[in-house]
Scaffold this active site. Structure first.
Site, PDB file in Angstrom:
ATOM      1  N   ASP A   1       4.082  -7.815 -11.225  1.00  0.00           N
ATOM      2  CA  ASP A   1       4.631  -6.454 -11.327  1.00  0.00           C
ATOM      3  C   ASP A   1       3.672  -5.488 -12.002  1.00  0.00           C
ATOM      4  O   ASP A   1       4.085  -4.555 -12.694  1.00  0.00           O
ATOM      5  CB  ASP A   1       5.987  -6.457 -12.053  1.00  0.00           C
ATOM      6  CG  ASP A   1       6.924  -7.469 -11.436  1.00  0.00           C
ATOM      7  OD1 ASP A   1       7.008  -7.485 -10.194  1.00  0.00           O
ATOM      8  OD2 ASP A   1       7.527  -8.254 -12.173  1.00  0.00           O
ATOM      9  N   GLU A   2       2.392  -5.693 -11.797  1.00  0.00           N
ATOM     10  CA  GLU A   2       1.398  -4.781 -12.364  1.00  0.00           C
ATOM     11  C   GLU A   2       1.221  -3.550 -11.482  1.00  0.00           C
ATOM     12  O   GLU A   2       0.538  -2.598 -11.876  1.00  0.00           O
ATOM     13  CB  GLU A   2       0.025  -5.479 -12.503  1.00  0.00           C
ATOM     14  CG  GLU A   2       0.008  -6.713 -13.393  1.00  0.00           C
ATOM     15  CD  GLU A   2       0.282  -7.978 -12.607  1.00  0.00           C
ATOM     16  OE1 GLU A   2       0.629  -7.883 -11.406  1.00  0.00           O
ATOM     17  OE2 GLU A   2       0.167  -9.074 -13.193  1.00  0.00           O
ATOM     18  N   GLY A   3       1.793  -3.586 -10.279  1.00  0.00           N
ATOM     19  CA  GLY A   3       1.605  -2.471  -9.349  1.00  0.00           C
ATOM     20  C   GLY A   3       0.583  -2.798  -8.269  1.00  0.00           C
ATOM     21  O   GLY A   3      -0.046  -1.905  -7.703  1.00  0.00           O
TER      22      GLY A   3
ATOM     23  N   GLY B   1       1.154  -3.731  -5.261  1.00  0.00           N
ATOM     24  CA  GLY B   1       1.565  -3.158  -3.976  1.00  0.00           C
ATOM     25  C   GLY B   1       0.994  -1.767  -3.799  1.00  0.00           C
ATOM     26  O   GLY B   1       0.439  -1.429  -2.750  1.00  0.00           O
TER      27      GLY B   1
ATOM     28  N   HIS C   1       6.672  -6.594  -3.744  1.00  0.00           N
ATOM     29  CA  HIS C   1       5.669  -5.530  -3.917  1.00  0.00           C
ATOM     30  C   HIS C   1       6.290  -4.207  -3.487  1.00  0.00           C
ATOM     31  O   HIS C   1       6.789  -4.089  -2.378  1.00  0.00           O
ATOM     32  CB  HIS C   1       4.425  -5.824  -3.072  1.00  0.00           C
ATOM     33  CG  HIS C   1       3.652  -6.998  -3.578  1.00  0.00           C
ATOM     34  ND1 HIS C   1       2.543  -7.497  -2.945  1.00  0.00           N
ATOM     35  CD2 HIS C   1       3.838  -7.773  -4.668  1.00  0.00           C
ATOM     36  CE1 HIS C   1       2.083  -8.531  -3.632  1.00  0.00           C
ATOM     37  NE2 HIS C   1       2.853  -8.720  -4.674  1.00  0.00           N
TER      38      HIS C   1
ATOM     39  N   THR D   1      15.069  -9.604  -7.973  1.00  0.00           N
ATOM     40  CA  THR D   1      16.328 -10.054  -8.596  1.00  0.00           C
ATOM     41  C   THR D   1      17.103  -8.927  -9.258  1.00  0.00           C
ATOM     42  O   THR D   1      18.267  -9.111  -9.620  1.00  0.00           O
ATOM     43  CB  THR D   1      16.031 -11.122  -9.673  1.00  0.00           C
ATOM     44  OG1 THR D   1      15.139 -10.538 -10.635  1.00  0.00           O
ATOM     45  CG2 THR D   1      15.401 -12.348  -9.075  1.00  0.00           C
TER      46      THR D   1
HETATM   47  P1  IMP Z   1      10.029 -18.714  -9.596  1.00  0.00           P
HETATM   48  O1  IMP Z   1       8.612 -18.749  -9.166  1.00  0.00           O
HETATM   49  O2  IMP Z   1      10.888 -17.843  -8.732  1.00  0.00           O
HETATM   50  O3  IMP Z   1      10.619 -20.078  -9.834  1.00  0.00           O
HETATM   51  O4  IMP Z   1      10.053 -18.020 -11.040  1.00  0.00           O
HETATM   52  C1  IMP Z   1       9.349 -18.597 -12.130  1.00  0.00           C
HETATM   53  C2  IMP Z   1       9.020 -17.524 -13.153  1.00  0.00           C
HETATM   54  O5  IMP Z   1       8.089 -16.594 -12.575  1.00  0.00           O
HETATM   55  C3  IMP Z   1      10.202 -16.681 -13.616  1.00  0.00           C
HETATM   56  O6  IMP Z   1       9.969 -16.277 -14.954  1.00  0.00           O
HETATM   57  C4  IMP Z   1      10.145 -15.471 -12.706  1.00  0.00           C
HETATM   58  O7  IMP Z   1      10.758 -14.343 -13.288  1.00  0.00           O
HETATM   59  C5  IMP Z   1       8.651 -15.294 -12.581  1.00  0.00           C
HETATM   60  N1  IMP Z   1       8.261 -14.647 -11.314  1.00  0.00           N
HETATM   61  C6  IMP Z   1       8.191 -15.211 -10.098  1.00  0.00           C
HETATM   62  N2  IMP Z   1       7.764 -14.314  -9.178  1.00  0.00           N
HETATM   63  C7  IMP Z   1       7.569 -13.162  -9.845  1.00  0.00           C
HETATM   64  C8  IMP Z   1       7.109 -11.858  -9.460  1.00  0.00           C
HETATM   65  O8  IMP Z   1       6.781 -11.576  -8.321  1.00  0.00           O
HETATM   66  N3  IMP Z   1       7.039 -10.927 -10.441  1.00  0.00           N
HETATM   67  C9  IMP Z   1       7.367 -11.209 -11.720  1.00  0.00           C
HETATM   68  N4  IMP Z   1       7.782 -12.400 -12.128  1.00  0.00           N
HETATM   69  C10 IMP Z   1       7.894 -13.366 -11.202  1.00  0.00           C
HETATM   70 MG    MG Z   2       6.884  -7.401  -8.200  1.00  0.00          MG
END
Ligand code: IMP
Ligand code: MG
Length: 338
Positions: free
Chosen positions: A12-14, A16, A41, A249
């Protein structure tokens, strides 16, 4: 020319927005997306907001071919929805050996207390599908006849574009500290998110790389569990105007001030040749929408110069707003990249 864009923090640094800017500005011929649908993204383009979970953010360049890498994992419903919403059928290709997440993978994760409560997983079935891949029982894109019109040998196609002198953008997902190997284990995702990892997922060797752009946000955010040094309390986040929600989410993101130790290590692990910083306007509101270095407020320029001093890599792309064109592009001035 091959450029790799990866996140330097917790996702989520931007990325995209940065990728969309580069795709338009650098006349990209091909873009490759790695990772999976747990990563969202966000791209603001032509006044419309797009939340992409599998299609490359470079879709904004209508002339670019869009590839989904061998090492990625897709969900068919998410893939078809994005193809239709973006109208990219005909120029989007899925590697024959890309993995496919099925309903049972999502169900497995939903039942998993540890993933849900301790790790704070997005529960999109990505980790469970990765387990099946490692156990060599995952179904791949080539096993789904309905995908046949999208299938390609992405590794070969991307090499062809590079051999013909084309520009390729490899779009990483998530961030360095969510890497299975280099992140804050066990509070990490199920893959290596660093530059070397995303190259491997795409079947591109390290010697092909021209530029590695590591993206930071001007403050640090994290969703889910795990350490976040100097985490700010909720009221402080509101006061600073740094309230954000996760794009997949919808959860509130945790927030901390910028962290030079994390930044230096991310530059090292990814062998960054350039750094991008997004959301500079959230630190310095007078920077909003600025596109020229000289028009940034003095304190904003000083902040960027301090970052360069700390990481010893030029800060070339600076995001000053949500729109794709809200960028200060210093590449010519500092003599890096194109
Ligand atoms: P998972 O990969 O969905 O199992 O998530 C594992 C961890 O990585 C959790 O803390 C999620 O919130 C984080 N996470 C997974 N994908 C992203 C993303 O795209 N952005 C930010 N956090 C992520
Ligand atoms: Mg993101």
């Amino acid at each position: 020319m091959l450029s790799v864009v990866v996140g330097g923090l917790f996702g989520d640094e931007g990325k995209g927005k940065v990728v969309a800017y580069l795709a338009i500005n650098d006349s990209i011929d091909a873009a490759v997306r790695v990772g999976s649908v747990n990563a969202g993204h966000t791209v603001l383009w032509g006044g419309k907001e797009f939340k992409l979970r599998i299609i490359p953010s470079a879709f904004v360049n209508g002339g670019s071919k869009l590839f989904i890498a061998t090492g990625s994992l897709l969900r068919l419903d998410v893939f078809y929805r994005e193809v239709n919403t973006l109208g990219v059928a005909g120029r989007v290709f899925v590697d024959r050996n890309a993995g496919v997440i099925e309903e049972r993978h999502v169900e497995t994760e939903l039942r998993d207390e540890y993933l849900r409560n301790s790790i704070g997983s997005t529960l999109q079935g990505v980790g469970a599908a990765m387990v099946d891949r490692v156990m060599r029982r995952l179904r791949l894109a080539r096993d789904f006849p309905e995908l046949s019109s999208y299938l390609a040998d992405v590794v070969d196609e991307v090499h062809k574009v590079l051999d013909a002198g084309g520009n390729v953008l490899l779009e990483g997902t998530q961030g360095t500290y969510l890497s299975l190997y280099h992140g804050t284990y066990p509070y990490v995702t199920s893959r290596d998110t660093t530059a070397a990892g995303v190259l491997s997922e795409a079947g591109l060797g390290p010697k092909l790389v021209d530029e590695v752009l590591v993206v930071f946000k001007s403050y640090v955010t994290r969703v889910g569990g795990g350490p976040l040094p100097n985490e700010l309390p909720a009221d402080e986040i509101v006061r600073l105007g740094w309230v954000e929600r996760a794009s997949v989410t919808g959860r509130l993101r945790r927030v901390a001030p910028f962290n030079y130790d994390l930044a230096r290590r991310a530059v090292m692990i990814n062998s960054a040749t350039q750094v991008a910083v997004t959301c500079l306007d959230r630190l310095f509101p007078a920077a909003a929408g600025v596109k020229e270095w000289g028009k940034l407020p003095l304190e904003a320029r000083r902040w960027v110069e301090r970052l360069e001093d700390e990481v010893k890599v030029p800060v070339t792309i600076i995001g000053t707003g949500d729109e794709t064109h809200h960028v200060v592009d210093r590449r010519k001035d500092v003599g890096v990249g194109r």
